[in-house]
Scaffold this active site. Structure first.
Site, PDB file in Angstrom:
ATOM      1  N   ASP A  37      49.443  31.616  11.447  1.00 47.04           N
ATOM      2  CA  ASP A  37      49.740  30.788  10.277  1.00 47.04           C
ATOM      3  C   ASP A  37      51.117  30.133  10.319  1.00 47.04           C
ATOM      4  O   ASP A  37      51.390  29.229   9.530  1.00 47.04           O
ATOM      5  CB  ASP A  37      49.630  31.617   8.995  1.00 47.04           C
ATOM      6  CG  ASP A  37      48.198  32.006   8.679  1.00 47.04           C
ATOM      7  OD1 ASP A  37      47.290  31.244   9.052  1.00 47.04           O
ATOM      8  OD2 ASP A  37      47.985  33.070   8.071  1.00 47.04           O
ATOM      9  N   ASP A  65      53.917  31.239   9.224  1.00 51.35           N
ATOM     10  CA  ASP A  65      54.459  31.329   7.864  1.00 51.35           C
ATOM     11  C   ASP A  65      55.531  32.407   7.707  1.00 51.35           C
ATOM     12  O   ASP A  65      55.756  32.888   6.598  1.00 51.35           O
ATOM     13  CB  ASP A  65      53.316  31.595   6.870  1.00 51.35           C
ATOM     14  CG  ASP A  65      52.588  32.901   7.157  1.00 51.35           C
ATOM     15  OD1 ASP A  65      52.781  33.479   8.240  1.00 51.35           O
ATOM     16  OD2 ASP A  65      51.807  33.343   6.289  1.00 51.35           O
ATOM     17  N   THR A  88      51.427  35.829  14.204  1.00 54.26           N
ATOM     18  CA  THR A  88      50.459  35.286  13.246  1.00 54.26           C
ATOM     19  C   THR A  88      50.212  33.825  13.568  1.00 54.26           C
ATOM     20  O   THR A  88      51.161  33.088  13.892  1.00 54.26           O
ATOM     21  CB  THR A  88      50.945  35.421  11.799  1.00 54.26           C
ATOM     22  OG1 THR A  88      50.093  34.658  10.938  1.00 54.26           O
ATOM     23  CG2 THR A  88      52.371  34.944  11.620  1.00 54.26           C
ATOM     24  N   ARG A 106      45.679  30.359   4.118  1.00 51.38           N
ATOM     25  CA  ARG A 106      45.501  30.627   2.683  1.00 51.38           C
ATOM     26  C   ARG A 106      46.711  30.196   1.867  1.00 51.38           C
ATOM     27  O   ARG A 106      46.574  29.644   0.791  1.00 51.38           O
ATOM     28  CB  ARG A 106      45.230  32.123   2.463  1.00 51.38           C
ATOM     29  CG  ARG A 106      43.838  32.569   2.849  1.00 51.38           C
ATOM     30  CD  ARG A 106      43.532  33.955   2.304  1.00 51.38           C
ATOM     31  NE  ARG A 106      42.195  34.379   2.648  1.00 51.38           N
ATOM     32  CZ  ARG A 106      41.870  35.032   3.743  1.00 51.38           C
ATOM     33  NH1 ARG A 106      42.820  35.345   4.616  1.00 51.38           N
ATOM     34  NH2 ARG A 106      40.633  35.391   3.992  1.00 51.38           N
ATOM     35  N   ARG A 129      44.071  46.617   9.225  1.00 50.12           N
ATOM     36  CA  ARG A 129      44.848  46.537   7.980  1.00 50.12           C
ATOM     37  C   ARG A 129      44.733  47.883   7.275  1.00 50.12           C
ATOM     38  O   ARG A 129      43.676  48.508   7.281  1.00 50.12           O
ATOM     39  CB  ARG A 129      44.325  45.412   7.094  1.00 50.12           C
ATOM     40  CG  ARG A 129      44.332  44.048   7.791  1.00 50.12           C
ATOM     41  CD  ARG A 129      43.900  42.930   6.854  1.00 50.12           C
ATOM     42  NE  ARG A 129      43.652  41.690   7.568  1.00 50.12           N
ATOM     43  CZ  ARG A 129      44.586  40.811   7.895  1.00 50.12           C
ATOM     44  NH1 ARG A 129      45.848  41.052   7.570  1.00 50.12           N
ATOM     45  NH2 ARG A 129      44.264  39.693   8.537  1.00 50.12           N
ATOM     46  N   ASP A 185      53.606  39.031   7.715  1.00 49.63           N
ATOM     47  CA  ASP A 185      54.378  39.448   6.548  1.00 49.63           C
ATOM     48  C   ASP A 185      54.118  40.900   6.161  1.00 49.63           C
ATOM     49  O   ASP A 185      55.047  41.680   5.940  1.00 49.63           O
ATOM     50  CB  ASP A 185      54.052  38.518   5.374  1.00 49.63           C
ATOM     51  CG  ASP A 185      54.796  38.887   4.103  1.00 49.63           C
ATOM     52  OD1 ASP A 185      54.186  39.550   3.249  1.00 49.63           O
ATOM     53  OD2 ASP A 185      55.965  38.510   3.970  1.00 49.63           O
ATOM     54  N   GLY A 220      46.193  40.487  11.212  1.00 47.88           N
ATOM     55  CA  GLY A 220      45.291  39.639  11.980  1.00 47.88           C
ATOM     56  C   GLY A 220      45.797  39.438  13.397  1.00 47.88           C
ATOM     57  O   GLY A 220      47.001  39.300  13.630  1.00 47.88           O
TER      58      GLY A 220
END
Length: 319
Positions: free
Chosen positions: A127, A129, A125, A171, A72, A103, A11
């Site tokens: 996120d 994360d 990213t 998510r 992707r 990731d 993303g």
């Protein structure tokens, strides 16, 4: 090392262009030739590789998205696809690769490194994360986009005496919901890392109503459930009417903040330095304002921990 390449994968996130710019210009400053790989790992397999000059990355530091585009690729998980990618790089006498992504992007870079091709990863990213870094490229921009949106929604929530459910991305990681909820003074923050009792959520909303509150804001990470599902549950079980806003992909776009531009520039430059030092299989990050690097394998076997202090504070302040 004479030639290196850079790609963006997964993303998109605001600041990726700033990272690409840093890799290209730092590389050229160090006497390297730098190549851009278009469409992520898919483009690497199909040989969409082009030499980049100083002007190729001019006037992009302020732009969201990625000029290299991204995609992707399930195909890239196969060994034969990875060997083809390495062949394409070596045919152009490229000696190292910088991968900007999350990731999944790191996993691809780790596989290439295991097969003998040096890779360095940058955390791109929204996120936030990725273990081994306090912040990922794009998180700060996405956070500010969410905060700006909720501030506007609160005006309407107050005017109409309503409860609004704001669904944000995340998510598996609740950082966007947690930090944005704390930033806007949300009454309730729901994240994937923590279970919640619906009755407690409703009790908190009712207490606010009893003391004269004109509105309530619930920030919901998409990994918990959808805003539509949550609203339906509140209505069915407690006859509570709500309004829903799903921010969606607006969170990914926009001009990166100054913080993200500086972060991306520092990390991108360090990635080039690591390749020149003969290092590979490293993920670059920032911890306590210092640039650090960790082995891919250490990063990939960990789970980015929830900032417990921030979560606790959000609960204490939303009484």
């Amino acid at each position: 090392m004479k030639r290196i390449a850079v790609l963006t994968s997964g993303g998109d996130s605001p600041g990726m262009n700033a990272a690409v710019r840093a890799v290209v210009r730092k590389g050229i400053h160090e006497g390297l030739e730098v190549f851009g790989i278009y469409q992520g790992y898919a483009g690497l397999m199909s040989n969409q590789i082009k030499k980049l000059e100083l002007g190729s990355v001019g006037d992009i530091i302020h732009r969201g998205g990625t000029i290299l585009y991204t995609a992707r690729s399930e195909e890239f998980k196969k060994d034969e696809a990875q060997y083809q990618a390495i062949k394409n790089l070596r045919d152009l006498q490229i000696d190292g690769l910088v991968v900007i992504g999350g990731d999944g992007s790191y996993r691809g870079a780790a596989k290439l490194t295991e097969k003998g091709f040096p890779c360095i990863g940058l955390p791109g990213t929204i996120d936030n994360d990725i273990p081994g870094t306090d912040y990922t490229i794009g998180f700060d921009t996405a956070l500010n986009t969410i905060v700006d949106s909720i501030d506007k929604i609160r005006d309407t929530a107050t005017s109409h005496d309503r409860t609004f459910i704001i669904e944000v991305m995340g998510r598996h990681a609740g950082d966007l919901a947690l930090y944005s909820g704390l930033s806007v003074g949300a009454e309730t923050i729901l994240i994937p890392e923590r279970k919640f009792e619906l009755a407690e959520v409703v009790e908190k909303l009712n207490k606010g109503i009893e003391r004269g509150k004109k509105h309530s804001i619930i920030v919901l990470a998409e990994g918990v459930c959808s805003a539509n599902e949550f609203a339906a549950t509140l209505k069915e079980n407690y006859s509570l009417e709500t309004r829903i806003t799903v921010l969606g992909h607006i969170q990914r776009g926009g001009s990166p903040t100054g913080f993200d531009r500086v972060l991306a520039s520092r990390l991108g430059a360090r990635a080039v330095e690591l390749l020149l030092e003969g290092k590979a299989g490293k993920a670059v990050g920032m911890q306590k304002q210092q640039i650090v690097e960790h082995n891919f394998q250490d990063i990939l076997k960990e789970k980015d921990p929830l900032p417990e202090g921030v979560y606790t504070l959000s609960q204490q302040l939303s009484i």
